[in-house]
Every structure is written in C-alpha cells, then in structure tokens.
Motif scaffolding. Structure first.
Motif, PDB file in Angstrom:
ATOM      1  N   PHE A 286       1.079  -1.286  -0.069  1.00  0.00           N
ATOM      2  CA  PHE A 286       0.016   0.085   0.067  1.00  0.00           C
ATOM      3  C   PHE A 286       1.038   1.461  -0.091  1.00  0.00           C
ATOM      4  O   PHE A 286       1.962   1.272   0.737  1.00  0.00           O
ATOM      5  CB  PHE A 286      -0.960   0.040   1.227  1.00  0.00           C
ATOM      6  CG  PHE A 286      -1.900  -0.996   1.336  1.00  0.00           C
ATOM      7  CD1 PHE A 286      -2.943  -1.065   0.384  1.00  0.00           C
ATOM      8  CD2 PHE A 286      -1.546  -2.024   2.138  1.00  0.00           C
ATOM      9  CE1 PHE A 286      -3.666  -2.327   0.638  1.00  0.00           C
ATOM     10  CE2 PHE A 286      -2.334  -3.498   1.908  1.00  0.00           C
ATOM     11  CZ  PHE A 286      -3.567  -3.549   1.269  1.00  0.00           C
ATOM     12  N   ARG A 287       0.406   2.139  -0.828  1.00  0.00           N
ATOM     13  CA  ARG A 287       1.168   3.413  -0.890  1.00  0.00           C
ATOM     14  C   ARG A 287       0.933   4.255   0.357  1.00  0.00           C
ATOM     15  O   ARG A 287      -0.207   4.287   0.916  1.00  0.00           O
ATOM     16  CB  ARG A 287       0.693   4.205  -2.167  1.00  0.00           C
ATOM     17  CG  ARG A 287       1.409   3.235  -3.254  1.00  0.00           C
ATOM     18  CD  ARG A 287       1.490   4.275  -4.730  1.00  0.00           C
ATOM     19  NE  ARG A 287      -0.208   4.937  -4.860  1.00  0.00           N
ATOM     20  CZ  ARG A 287      -0.283   5.740  -5.886  1.00  0.00           C
ATOM     21  NH1 ARG A 287       0.532   6.469  -6.377  1.00  0.00           N
ATOM     22  NH2 ARG A 287      -1.517   6.051  -5.928  1.00  0.00           N
ATOM     23  N   PRO A 288       1.730   5.205   0.726  1.00  0.00           N
ATOM     24  CA  PRO A 288       1.480   6.370   1.715  1.00  0.00           C
ATOM     25  C   PRO A 288       0.175   7.158   1.315  1.00  0.00           C
ATOM     26  O   PRO A 288       0.167   7.299   0.341  1.00  0.00           O
ATOM     27  CB  PRO A 288       2.775   7.028   1.992  1.00  0.00           C
ATOM     28  CG  PRO A 288       3.707   6.319   1.340  1.00  0.00           C
ATOM     29  CD  PRO A 288       3.193   5.372   0.375  1.00  0.00           C
ATOM     30  N   ILE A 289      -0.652   7.183   2.393  1.00  0.00           N
ATOM     31  CA  ILE A 289      -1.960   7.994   2.229  1.00  0.00           C
ATOM     32  C   ILE A 289      -1.486   9.401   1.626  1.00  0.00           C
ATOM     33  O   ILE A 289      -2.556   9.763   0.610  1.00  0.00           O
ATOM     34  CB  ILE A 289      -2.675   8.217   3.481  1.00  0.00           C
ATOM     35  CG1 ILE A 289      -3.038   6.948   4.032  1.00  0.00           C
ATOM     36  CG2 ILE A 289      -3.932   8.871   3.367  1.00  0.00           C
ATOM     37  CD1 ILE A 289      -3.533   7.143   5.506  1.00  0.00           C
ATOM     38  N   ALA A 290      -0.500   9.973   1.809  1.00  0.00           N
ATOM     39  CA  ALA A 290      -0.470  11.181   1.351  1.00  0.00           C
ATOM     40  C   ALA A 290      -0.047  11.338  -0.320  1.00  0.00           C
ATOM     41  O   ALA A 290      -0.145  12.304  -0.912  1.00  0.00           O
ATOM     42  CB  ALA A 290       0.644  12.159   1.982  1.00  0.00           C
ATOM     43  N   MET A 291       0.268   9.951  -0.729  1.00  0.00           N
ATOM     44  CA  MET A 291       1.025  10.008  -2.149  1.00  0.00           C
ATOM     45  C   MET A 291      -0.395   9.618  -2.971  1.00  0.00           C
ATOM     46  O   MET A 291      -0.218   9.558  -4.476  1.00  0.00           O
ATOM     47  CB  MET A 291       1.805   8.919  -2.276  1.00  0.00           C
ATOM     48  CG  MET A 291       3.321   9.098  -1.717  1.00  0.00           C
ATOM     49  SD  MET A 291       4.244   7.945  -1.994  1.00  0.00           S
ATOM     50  CE  MET A 291       4.461   7.819  -3.695  1.00  0.00           C
ATOM     51  N   ILE A 292      -1.611   9.362  -2.534  1.00  0.00           N
ATOM     52  CA  ILE A 292      -2.791   8.825  -3.306  1.00  0.00           C
ATOM     53  C   ILE A 292      -3.612  10.011  -3.732  1.00  0.00           C
ATOM     54  O   ILE A 292      -4.216  10.861  -2.784  1.00  0.00           O
ATOM     55  CB  ILE A 292      -3.526   7.910  -2.516  1.00  0.00           C
ATOM     56  CG1 ILE A 292      -2.788   6.711  -2.032  1.00  0.00           C
ATOM     57  CG2 ILE A 292      -4.726   7.228  -3.443  1.00  0.00           C
ATOM     58  CD1 ILE A 292      -3.394   5.648  -1.217  1.00  0.00           C
ATOM     59  N   ALA A 293      -3.981  10.345  -4.833  1.00  0.00           N
ATOM     60  CA  ALA A 293      -4.532  11.340  -5.547  1.00  0.00           C
ATOM     61  C   ALA A 293      -5.874  10.906  -5.471  1.00  0.00           C
ATOM     62  O   ALA A 293      -6.417   9.703  -5.567  1.00  0.00           O
ATOM     63  CB  ALA A 293      -4.209  11.880  -6.870  1.00  0.00           C
ATOM     64  N   ASP A 294      -7.128  11.851  -5.530  1.00  0.00           N
ATOM     65  CA  ASP A 294      -8.388  11.547  -5.275  1.00  0.00           C
ATOM     66  C   ASP A 294      -8.702  10.657  -6.509  1.00  0.00           C
ATOM     67  O   ASP A 294      -9.495   9.751  -6.485  1.00  0.00           O
ATOM     68  CB  ASP A 294      -9.424  12.714  -5.412  1.00  0.00           C
ATOM     69  CG  ASP A 294      -9.278  13.528  -4.162  1.00  0.00           C
ATOM     70  OD1 ASP A 294      -8.595  13.083  -3.242  1.00  0.00           O
ATOM     71  OD2 ASP A 294      -9.532  14.794  -4.112  1.00  0.00           O
ATOM     72  N   ALA A 295      -8.543  11.010  -7.927  1.00  0.00           N
ATOM     73  CA  ALA A 295      -8.503  10.349  -9.079  1.00  0.00           C
ATOM     74  C   ALA A 295      -8.048   8.643  -9.144  1.00  0.00           C
ATOM     75  O   ALA A 295      -8.234   7.992  -9.533  1.00  0.00           O
ATOM     76  CB  ALA A 295      -7.913  11.031 -10.416  1.00  0.00           C
ATOM     77  N   GLU A 296      -7.066   8.720  -8.003  1.00  0.00           N
ATOM     78  CA  GLU A 296      -6.584   7.081  -7.942  1.00  0.00           C
ATOM     79  C   GLU A 296      -7.524   6.267  -7.002  1.00  0.00           C
ATOM     80  O   GLU A 296      -7.139   5.014  -7.253  1.00  0.00           O
ATOM     81  CB  GLU A 296      -5.117   7.147  -7.319  1.00  0.00           C
ATOM     82  CG  GLU A 296      -4.269   7.869  -8.398  1.00  0.00           C
ATOM     83  CD  GLU A 296      -2.838   8.170  -8.156  1.00  0.00           C
ATOM     84  OE1 GLU A 296      -1.728   7.918  -8.564  1.00  0.00           O
ATOM     85  OE2 GLU A 296      -2.794   8.687  -6.972  1.00  0.00           O
ATOM     86  N   VAL A 297      -8.538   6.584  -6.594  1.00  0.00           N
ATOM     87  CA  VAL A 297      -9.263   5.564  -5.695  1.00  0.00           C
ATOM     88  C   VAL A 297     -10.485   5.769  -6.343  1.00  0.00           C
ATOM     89  O   VAL A 297     -11.547   4.806  -5.691  1.00  0.00           O
ATOM     90  CB  VAL A 297      -9.351   6.483  -4.386  1.00  0.00           C
ATOM     91  CG1 VAL A 297      -7.830   6.455  -3.626  1.00  0.00           C
ATOM     92  CG2 VAL A 297      -9.953   7.818  -4.311  1.00  0.00           C
ATOM     93  N   VAL A 298     -10.948   6.288  -7.498  1.00  0.00           N
ATOM     94  CA  VAL A 298     -12.354   6.411  -7.948  1.00  0.00           C
ATOM     95  C   VAL A 298     -12.787   4.799  -8.341  1.00  0.00           C
ATOM     96  O   VAL A 298     -13.831   4.278  -7.986  1.00  0.00           O
ATOM     97  CB  VAL A 298     -12.205   7.223  -9.362  1.00  0.00           C
ATOM     98  CG1 VAL A 298     -13.702   6.942  -9.862  1.00  0.00           C
ATOM     99  CG2 VAL A 298     -12.036   8.472  -8.824  1.00  0.00           C
ATOM    100  N   ASP A 299     -11.762   4.106  -9.033  1.00  0.00           N
ATOM    101  CA  ASP A 299     -12.235   2.763  -9.477  1.00  0.00           C
ATOM    102  C   ASP A 299     -12.259   1.865  -8.061  1.00  0.00           C
ATOM    103  O   ASP A 299     -13.192   1.141  -8.102  1.00  0.00           O
ATOM    104  CB  ASP A 299     -11.179   2.342 -10.482  1.00  0.00           C
ATOM    105  CG  ASP A 299     -11.171   2.755 -11.723  1.00  0.00           C
ATOM    106  OD1 ASP A 299     -12.275   2.766 -12.469  1.00  0.00           O
ATOM    107  OD2 ASP A 299     -10.103   3.427 -12.252  1.00  0.00           O
TER     108      ASP A 299
END
Length: 693
Positions: A286-299
């Motif tokens: 899992f990537r650090p939360i701060a590195m995850i953009a909103d668009a990357e969790v849509v799917d």
C-alpha cells in the motif's frame, strides 16, 4: 479445417504446420463460419497438427470482444488441456494464461469458468477429480490435472473455487509431490487468488498427512523442499514473493510449522523468527496516504459497497464505531485499499456491466451458492493484505489470542470429514413410560444415561472409553422427547471433599461444571497441535493453561464467594459453516488443549477423531439423527484419562442434566395450565453428578 493441417504435413507444405486459413482468399475469410469450423475441429485434430499457425488463430479469436466465441474456445482448450500427452496440455494452458494481465484474464478465462454449465468441461473435470479412484492416477496425469484445477481458482464463483481447492487436496493426499511443486510454481502467477488456494491445498494435504504413522513415501522430503522454498521466497525479509496477505501467509507459515513437527532440526530458530515477525516498513503493498490522489481511488471506491465498507473493512480499525465513516484512521485505511484495488488492475469501465449482471443474478439465486463481483475479488485481495499487515503490526487488539485468524477466512483447507452415525446402547424409555403427555412429563421413566458413561467398545473400537461430553435428544413419534447434556471437568483431588458437600445440598443455578470453549477460526487439521486451538486458554509461550477455570463461584449474602479450580475436559471446534457448503460440518468436540498436549495427540485425514503417537484412536466423536439437531457423543480412551489424572493429581467429575419434554409441535395453543405447572415445578427435570464418591 481439421484435415488440411494433417494432409499438409504429409505433403510437406511449409516449414511449419499451415492452416487452411492461410490459403483462403481474403474475401472468403468470413469470421463466424471460419471461427465455428476452427473451434469445432480442434477436438478432432491429431495432436501433431497443432502448430504456431493454430496458436495464432487462437490469439486472434481471443482478441475479439466476443464472449460467446471466447467461451466456446475456452471450453475446447480446457478439454484438450486435460489430455496430458497433448502438446496443448495443462502446462501449455497454464503458461498462456499466466502471461496475461489479471484483468484481461478475468474478463476472458474467469468469466468462462463462471458461466460454465453443469455439462461443461469445468464440471466434468471437477467431477472426475472428486472420484476416489482419481487419486490413484499416474503422477504425470495428476500433475496435469492439478494445473487445470489451480487455474479454476481465478473464478469468483465460490463453489467452483472451493471444489477445485478440495479436489487438489483429495488428489494429492497420497501423492503430494506434484501439488507441492505446483505451490512453488504458483508464486509466479500474477493473481493472488491462485497462489492463495494452491498454498491452501498444500497446507490441507500437510494437515491431513503429517500425523499418520504410514504416510506417503515422498511426503516428508517433498514437504521439506516446499517449506524451505516458502521461507526464502515468501516469509523471510526481502523474499521475492513476500506477501502479507493474511491467508496466503498463514498457509505458508503453517506448512513450515508442520515440517517442524515432523523434524524440529529442519526448522532453525531463524526460520521460526520469520513465522512471527512483524512487517518491515518497505514491505507494504500500500502506498502512503499522502501520495494517493483522489482520481486514483475512484475505481477502487466503486467496488466498496456499504456492508463490505462498514462491517468487513471496519474490523480493520480498533475503537471505530459502527457506521463511523469519518473515523480518521478508517478513512486512511479505506483510501489505501481503494488505491490498491486500482493498482491491481480493476477498472470500473471494464467490469461494470459484468458486475451488474453478477449482482442481479446473485440476488435471484436459489441454490445457496454465491458469485462475487469482480470488484469484490480485487477488494478481498486488498483487504486480506491490509488485515495481514495490521494484525502482525499489533494494530488489531483481538489478534492473536481471541481472533487468531481473520473471521473472513472462507475455507478450512483440511476439508473435515463428516463424523459417522453411531449411537450408544441406550434403553428405550418411551416404550416403558406413559403415553399421556401429562403423565409422561410428571411420572415418565428417567433415562439411565449413566449406563453409557463408561463403555468397553465404541463404534467398533475396543479398549475402554469414557464419555466426556454429550448431547442427548431423543423422541417418539407421538411427540414425547428427552433432552440431556453431559459435561465433565478435571478437578484437584484435594477439592473432592468440599465439592461433595457443595453438591449434597439442593443445587441452585450456579452449580454447573464449566462449559467447553469454542474455536471458530481454527482449521480442524490444526487441532490439537496449533496455538490457534484454544488460543484464549494458553500462556504467552503458547503452552496450554491447566486448571484455568473455576466452578461454584457465586454471589451470596452480599459477597462474592470464590469456588474451586477446575479444567474443562473438552473443546468445541465450531467453524462457521456459512463460509462454504464444503465446510458446513457443525460443532465437533475434541479433548482440551492441555490433555491433548500431554498425550501428543494428532488429527489425520480430516477426521473428527484424534490418534496418539502410535496411531491408536484416542478420541471418538459421533452423531446420531433425532429431534432438533439430534445427538452427539464424545468419548476418550480410558487409559489416557487415567494417566492424565494420576500425573496431575486430578479427579474426573461428570454432571448429567436433562428433562422429559415434548416436541414443540405437540403443544396446544395456548399451552394447558397443567403442562405449564409441570414445567414450572421442574418435576420433569433430572440431574446426577458422578466422581465425587
């Protein structure tokens, strides 16, 4: 399409085997007529006529987004792959499917498995593998079929996946080498569903075999190779296939533990450290939360529905309230899981239509089986990875003592066997008692259950047996019934005089013996050797507690009165059968962890009966149908009980409690006052305590 490659081979046309399609004018290459003829002809071709041109046509057909053509082609390819000596056998199909990305393979191969019918090659292969005679097949045949069964585990059709896993276990029980080798090979397969289930099957075979006095000749050596490979490839720091998927990792760890029981010198202290270590900072998928953009969790978020998001994922965060979607720790964990789902390859645009069909179909199914959405598959993978990370990092308070395994574990890979039907020699109390309901309740014969507490023979096994736990539920056709329960406890000999005085007085409600504890997430094959068996009654070093309970503790005259030390003789294996119809066994009774550890008892072949180190049956659990859930009887060998008692200066105390009653359908509505008064007076109850003489 069938004869041309064979005739061309005889004529010597071309360096490679040509296909008729190569010689047809482009205008005559109509897709559906050619595709249909090609697919139907594959079954009938000579094995020597499969060349690179044949493979090229297969690739072209599969590239087209035509599910009907793809399913028909996969049906034929699976049938051909079942022929071990064919060039397109199980190894060929494995290599072709393994080269695909997981989403592409799911949309094609996994969908074919999910949509297959009862007359398909999927069903035929499963049915063949489930026949007892199949396990006696040639080793090369088994190796081929195991690959095909493993490939079936990509599916989201739960029953097919479970049957394929069980088939791998049953096929390999007497010939484990091929499965153990496949378990190593599966680590390279880019779908965690496959390696998880192949390792589950390998662990299941290990659980069913290790305790046998006469086991497969190559079991020990093959297990050693597998365990060493799992240590270096999965469990150690920096392992190339390291995973914290809680199920996959627990299977790998269990295999190493079984090797250690066979020969402790083969498992070094460094190896044991790998089984219990916490994950390193750089081992998380899992990537650090701060590195995850909103668009990357849509799917990923599109796959997380309410129940999974609240109840299942919610268990990953201690101190979170139900439906608390704003809990900061939960929000972060959920974001990481959603991101991981997307990075596993799930795209809502690719799977949305199929997932909607699966959801609608699952709602209307009446066969009790389930198909997960593909989004749920990717979510389960990410969830189990997160569970493994958090549990082993100390961020789940209930792990490992009270919840030694995730409550979402879906199968018991030891695949327990249904206990035989047997009944002790009990007299018929109904024949000699009044038929009138009132007379039956108030003056019927009391069953002499004490007569079966000690038997010389139980279900064909001689040697002297003692009943440690039982549920009696018997009935007559006219609605009269008896219900009774036998519970036992080990108590210190020094307490007998005091206990005798306590039980000599009229028995209030608190004067019961301790009830057996329950194990909900321990595999049956892990009984009794694993620390997961009775994890809540073990010391910090894993050793079982002795005299860990108390009896006759009670509150009276304004103060709490301390009772006497005791130890339950039994433990209930209570696997939750709703996870899979293949594991729906119901409760099974076993000797307590302390007793089993004292005698080095072991389980074999998925049986509910334990054996001693010499291979003699040590405990027997049987059921018999009847009213309600019927009756159950748990016997342990008398000589084992006596040696345990003598060694620890204990006495066995047995309590029998029961009642004469009526089947619920026999009651009038409203219940007559005369019958109500009998139940209130308890004159239909009976009780007896043994062992305080």
């Amino acid at each position: 399409m069938v004869e041309f490659p064979e005739r061309a081979k005889k004529w010597g046309i071309g360096a490679d085997l040509p296909e008729l399609l190569d010689y047809l004018p482009r205008k005559r290459r109509l897709f559906y007529p050619i595709a249909n003829a090609f697919i139907e002809g594959l079954y009938w071709r000579d094995a020597t006529s499969f060349g690179s041109g044949t493979a090229q046509i297969v690739r072209v057909l599969l590239k087209r987004k035509d599910s009907e053509i793809a399913n028909r082609l996969m049906e034929v390819l699976l049938g051909i792959a079942a022929r071990r000596e064919h060039p397109w056998n199980g190894a060929w199909l494995w290599s072709r499917l393994a080269s695909m990305e997981m989403p592409h393979r799911d949309l094609m191969w996994s969908e074919f498995i999910r949509c297959s019918e009862e007359s398909s090659n999927v069903s035929r292969l499963l049915a063949w593998a489930e026949r007892p005679a199949a396990s006696k097949a040639d080793a090369a045949v088994l190796s081929n079929q195991l690959k095909l069964l493993a490939l079936m585990t990509t599916t989201t059709e739960r029953l097919v996946r479970d049957r394929a896993t069980r088939a791998m276990v049953l096929l390999s029980e007497s010939q484990p080498r091929a499965l153990f080798e496949l378990a190593i090979q599966s680590l390279e397969f880019n779908d965690p569903y496959v390696s998880e289930r192949v390792l589950a099957a390998a662990y299941g075979v290990a659980l069913r075999n290790w305790g046998l006095v006469r086991r497969s000749p190559d079991f020990d050596s093959s297990l050693k190779v597998l365990a060493r490979e799992l240590l270096t490839s999965v469990l150690e720091v920096g392992a190339p296939h390291s995973t914290w998927h809680t199920l996959t990792r627990s299977y790998a760890e269990g295999i190493v533990q079984v090797l250690g029981m066979l020969n402790s010198r083969l498992v070094h202290p460094k190896d044991l450290a790998s089984l219990t270590r916490a994950p390193g900072a750089d081992e998380s998928p899992f990537r650090p939360i701060a590195m995850i953009a909103d668009a990357e969790v849509v799917d990923g978020e599109s796959t997380i529905h309410m129940d999974f998001g609240n109840y299942t994922m919610g268990r990953l965060v201690d101190e979170r309230g139900n439906y608390d979607m704003d809990n900061l720790e939960y929000v972060g964990v959920r974001r990481q899981i959603a991101d991981r789902i997307g990075r596993l390859g799930y795209r809502e645009a690719d799977f949305q239509h199929i997932d909607q069909i699966i959801a609608r179909y699952s709602e209307s199914r009446r066969d009790g089986n389930r198909s997960d959405r593909y989004g749920k598959k990717y979510a389960w993978i990410a969830y189990f990875e997160m569970y493994g990370l958090r549990s082993r990092s100390g961020r789940l308070k209930e792990f490992p003592r009270h919840e030694p395994r995730s409550a979402d574990a879906d199968i018991d890979p030891s695949f327990p066997v249904e206990p035989p039907d047997w009944r002790p020699p009990l007299p018929d109390v109904f024949a000699s008692s009044p038929v009138d309901r009132v007379q039956w309740l108030s003056a019927g014969q009391t069953p002499n259950y004490a007569s079966v507490i000690s038997l010389g023979r139980v279900d064909g096994h001689s040697g002297g047996w003692v009943l440690l736990d039982a549920v009696f539920h018997e009935g007559a056709d006219d609605g009269r019934e008896t219900q009774a329960w036998v519970t036992t406890a080990f108590v210190p000999k020094r307490s007998i005089g005091s206990l005798r005085a306590e039980f000599a007085t009229p028995a209030p409600e608190h004067r019961d013996l301790p009830e057996p504890g329950n194990d909900f997430y321990t595999f049956l094959g892990e009984v009794p050797w694993s620390e997961r068996f009775g994890s809540d009654i073990r010391r910090a070093d894993g050793k079982p507690l002795v005299l860990n309970e108390r009896i006759l503790d009670h509150y009276a005259d304004g103060k709490w009165r301390e009772g006497y030390p005791a130890e339950s003789t039994s433990r209930i294996w209570a696997w939750e059968g709703h996870h899979s119809p293949l594991n729906d066994l119901g409760n099974v009774y076993f000797p307590s962890p302390s007793f089993a550890d004292f005698h080095s008892l072991r389980g074999v072949s998925g049986s509910a009966d334990l054996i001693d180190r010499n291979g003699r049956v040590a405990s027997i659990f049987r059921r018999h149908p009847g009213p309600g859930f019927g009756s159950a009887y748990f016997y342990v060998r008398k000589d084992l009980i006596e040696s345990y008692l003598d060694s620890r200066l204990l006495t066995l105390v047995t309590m029998i409690r029961g009642e004469r009653t009526l089947h619920y359908d026999s009651f009038e509505r409203p219940i007559p006052d005369e019958i109500q008064s009998i139940y209130q007076s308890r004159i239909n109850d009976f009780a007896m305590i043994l062992g305080l003489e």
